[in-house]
Write a protein that holds these residues in place. Sequence first.
Motif, PDB file in Angstrom:
ATOM      1  N   LEU A  13      10.770  32.263 -14.043  1.00  0.00           N
ATOM      2  CA  LEU A  13      10.551  33.652 -13.628  1.00  0.00           C
ATOM      3  C   LEU A  13       9.431  33.802 -12.612  1.00  0.00           C
ATOM      4  O   LEU A  13       9.168  34.906 -12.138  1.00  0.00           O
ATOM      5  CB  LEU A  13      10.208  34.515 -14.856  1.00  0.00           C
ATOM      6  N   GLY A  14       8.759  32.700 -12.289  1.00  0.00           N
ATOM      7  CA  GLY A  14       7.576  32.791 -11.446  1.00  0.00           C
ATOM      8  C   GLY A  14       6.330  32.954 -12.301  1.00  0.00           C
ATOM      9  O   GLY A  14       6.396  33.230 -13.504  1.00  0.00           O
ATOM     10  N   GLU A  15       5.176  32.743 -11.698  1.00  0.00           N
ATOM     11  CA  GLU A  15       3.885  32.910 -12.372  1.00  0.00           C
ATOM     12  C   GLU A  15       3.812  32.079 -13.661  1.00  0.00           C
ATOM     13  O   GLU A  15       3.308  32.532 -14.684  1.00  0.00           O
ATOM     14  CB  GLU A  15       3.631  34.388 -12.682  1.00  0.00           C
ATOM     15  N   HIS A  16       4.344  30.850 -13.593  1.00  0.00           N
ATOM     16  CA  HIS A  16       4.267  29.879 -14.703  1.00  0.00           C
ATOM     17  C   HIS A  16       5.044  30.335 -15.942  1.00  0.00           C
ATOM     18  O   HIS A  16       4.755  29.871 -17.043  1.00  0.00           O
ATOM     19  CB  HIS A  16       2.807  29.612 -15.104  1.00  0.00           C
ATOM     20  N   ARG A  17       6.057  31.168 -15.773  1.00  0.00           N
ATOM     21  CA  ARG A  17       6.771  31.701 -16.936  1.00  0.00           C
ATOM     22  C   ARG A  17       8.236  31.276 -16.901  1.00  0.00           C
ATOM     23  O   ARG A  17       8.907  31.377 -15.872  1.00  0.00           O
ATOM     24  CB  ARG A  17       6.660  33.233 -16.974  1.00  0.00           C
ATOM     25  N   VAL A  18       8.735  30.803 -18.047  1.00  0.00           N
ATOM     26  CA  VAL A  18      10.116  30.356 -18.187  1.00  0.00           C
ATOM     27  C   VAL A  18      10.765  31.137 -19.324  1.00  0.00           C
ATOM     28  O   VAL A  18      10.235  31.203 -20.434  1.00  0.00           O
ATOM     29  CB  VAL A  18      10.198  28.844 -18.502  1.00  0.00           C
ATOM     30  N   LEU A  19      11.924  31.713 -19.049  1.00  0.00           N
ATOM     31  CA  LEU A  19      12.666  32.489 -20.041  1.00  0.00           C
ATOM     32  C   LEU A  19      13.719  31.614 -20.706  1.00  0.00           C
ATOM     33  O   LEU A  19      14.469  30.905 -20.024  1.00  0.00           O
ATOM     34  CB  LEU A  19      13.328  33.687 -19.360  1.00  0.00           C
ATOM     35  N   THR A  20      13.798  31.660 -22.045  1.00  0.00           N
ATOM     36  CA  THR A  20      14.809  30.889 -22.754  1.00  0.00           C
ATOM     37  C   THR A  20      15.202  31.613 -24.039  1.00  0.00           C
ATOM     38  O   THR A  20      14.629  32.659 -24.374  1.00  0.00           O
ATOM     39  CB  THR A  20      14.298  29.469 -23.071  1.00  0.00           C
ATOM     40  N   GLN A  21      16.175  31.057 -24.724  1.00  0.00           N
ATOM     41  CA  GLN A  21      16.574  31.552 -26.037  1.00  0.00           C
ATOM     42  C   GLN A  21      16.837  30.345 -26.927  1.00  0.00           C
ATOM     43  O   GLN A  21      17.542  29.420 -26.541  1.00  0.00           O
ATOM     44  CB  GLN A  21      17.820  32.424 -25.940  1.00  0.00           C
ATOM     45  N   THR A  22      16.261  30.333 -28.127  1.00  0.00           N
ATOM     46  CA  THR A  22      16.380  29.178 -28.997  1.00  0.00           C
ATOM     47  C   THR A  22      17.741  29.150 -29.696  1.00  0.00           C
ATOM     48  O   THR A  22      18.488  30.127 -29.690  1.00  0.00           O
ATOM     49  CB  THR A  22      15.275  29.173 -30.072  1.00  0.00           C
ATOM     50  N   ARG A  82      14.284  34.896 -28.608  1.00  0.00           N
ATOM     51  CA  ARG A  82      14.026  34.945 -27.173  1.00  0.00           C
ATOM     52  C   ARG A  82      12.564  34.603 -26.923  1.00  0.00           C
ATOM     53  O   ARG A  82      11.678  35.117 -27.598  1.00  0.00           O
ATOM     54  CB  ARG A  82      14.337  36.338 -26.633  1.00  0.00           C
ATOM     55  N   LEU A  83      12.308  33.767 -25.927  1.00  0.00           N
ATOM     56  CA  LEU A  83      10.941  33.330 -25.657  1.00  0.00           C
ATOM     57  C   LEU A  83      10.682  33.254 -24.160  1.00  0.00           C
ATOM     58  O   LEU A  83      11.544  32.820 -23.388  1.00  0.00           O
ATOM     59  CB  LEU A  83      10.688  31.941 -26.256  1.00  0.00           C
ATOM     60  N   ILE A  84       9.474  33.659 -23.781  1.00  0.00           N
ATOM     61  CA  ILE A  84       8.936  33.347 -22.467  1.00  0.00           C
ATOM     62  C   ILE A  84       7.855  32.298 -22.694  1.00  0.00           C
ATOM     63  O   ILE A  84       6.903  32.534 -23.458  1.00  0.00           O
ATOM     64  CB  ILE A  84       8.371  34.584 -21.764  1.00  0.00           C
ATOM     65  N   LEU A  85       8.005  31.141 -22.059  1.00  0.00           N
ATOM     66  CA  LEU A  85       7.117  30.012 -22.296  1.00  0.00           C
ATOM     67  C   LEU A  85       6.270  29.727 -21.063  1.00  0.00           C
ATOM     68  O   LEU A  85       6.633  30.080 -19.934  1.00  0.00           O
ATOM     69  CB  LEU A  85       7.932  28.769 -22.663  1.00  0.00           C
ATOM     70  N   ASP A  86       5.156  29.048 -21.281  1.00  0.00           N
ATOM     71  CA  ASP A  86       4.233  28.685 -20.208  1.00  0.00           C
ATOM     72  C   ASP A  86       4.718  27.387 -19.560  1.00  0.00           C
ATOM     73  O   ASP A  86       4.732  26.324 -20.200  1.00  0.00           O
ATOM     74  CB  ASP A  86       2.829  28.507 -20.793  1.00  0.00           C
ATOM     75  N   ALA A  87       5.111  27.458 -18.298  1.00  0.00           N
ATOM     76  CA  ALA A  87       5.644  26.283 -17.612  1.00  0.00           C
ATOM     77  C   ALA A  87       4.600  25.202 -17.394  1.00  0.00           C
ATOM     78  O   ALA A  87       4.948  24.050 -17.099  1.00  0.00           O
ATOM     79  CB  ALA A  87       6.242  26.710 -16.264  1.00  0.00           C
ATOM     80  N   ARG A  88       3.314  25.524 -17.542  1.00  0.00           N
ATOM     81  CA  ARG A  88       2.267  24.517 -17.372  1.00  0.00           C
ATOM     82  C   ARG A  88       2.088  23.654 -18.608  1.00  0.00           C
ATOM     83  O   ARG A  88       1.507  22.572 -18.543  1.00  0.00           O
ATOM     84  CB  ARG A  88       0.941  25.217 -17.046  1.00  0.00           C
ATOM     85  N   ASP A  89       2.588  24.123 -19.741  1.00  0.00           N
ATOM     86  CA  ASP A  89       2.429  23.404 -21.012  1.00  0.00           C
ATOM     87  C   ASP A  89       3.391  22.222 -21.063  1.00  0.00           C
ATOM     88  O   ASP A  89       4.573  22.365 -20.741  1.00  0.00           O
ATOM     89  CB  ASP A  89       2.715  24.358 -22.171  1.00  0.00           C
TER      90      ASP A  89
END
Length: 320
Positions: free
Chosen positions: A64-73, A78-85
């Motif tokens: 999504l930009g700004e280090h954010r990734v949208l997913t669903q388990t 539903r989760l927005i995760l930190d792409a830097r992790d």
Amino acid sequence: MIPPVLRSACHRVADVPILGPAASRFAKMLRGTPTPPAALPPRAADSHETLALRDAPIPRGVFLGEHRVLTQTTRGVRLILDARDIIMTPIVLLHGEWEPETSRALLDILRPGMNFVDVGANMGYFTSLAGLAVRGGGQVWAFEPDPVSYEFLADNVALNWLFENIRLERKGVYSRSTTLTLFKREKYVGNTSLGEVEADDLARIMDRQTPHQVEVVSLDDYFLPGGQRIDLLKIDVEGAEPHVIQGMAGLLRAQPDMRLMIEWSPGQIRRTMKLDPAPMMRTLQEHGFRAHFIGTQLEPVDLGAFDRIPHGMLLLDRAA
């Protein structure tokens, strides 16, 4: 009505041309309006591009930009995760869940109407999973002192429509209520801790830590005045577990039916926090707890022989 965080995420996914139609389908799935099969052209008229798209799986995550990734388990969270992790985020994106044994054990216990406490909530995976499980009268309290992880936590609670039954606290949990230094990790986000990691250890894994002043509270100070019933309390604080247990002596006495999930990480307790785990284990024994190691099945372990317990999550309860 779509939650604001989800509405924004869906629009941002659909508006990024480089992600292609598959990402747009992923956004529609999260909005609850998947592309109907009838909207696709007949097989005979399909181009090679359309055929590839039809057979392509929905992506596990969308940037999504700004280090954010949208997913669903795989469990529908539903989760927005930190792409830097590089601890939780890659695992959830690749496999659709985090710590499957712990996830299963948590869901085996929690039922609608129960109360759950998440100490060390991180980005909200277990908080959101528990919030969905106890809906129908149950409550969740989630503690997370890292300001960046807390923002992801708050967004994920909103993303799953858990506004009413989750209370978020941007605080750490400790043996007493005070202000302490939190060492925030850059890449290994889930290893952010109240203990400072040695420079050589960080250099070996090419990570960095930044000190932040954070508010911490003891569980006795937080919960005893209100008398809330707690059915399950999870503690995962990167080696500071002995401090949390020390600050909940009154709660252990007041809540005989409360079960605990505690990360057992003796290396972090000794090396990062410079603590001896023996007093914590004695305290748990004195309060009558028996322990099981959470694996593919629950395996009984001896708290008195804790050096033989492997690293992992423990489930503790008291015999009826």
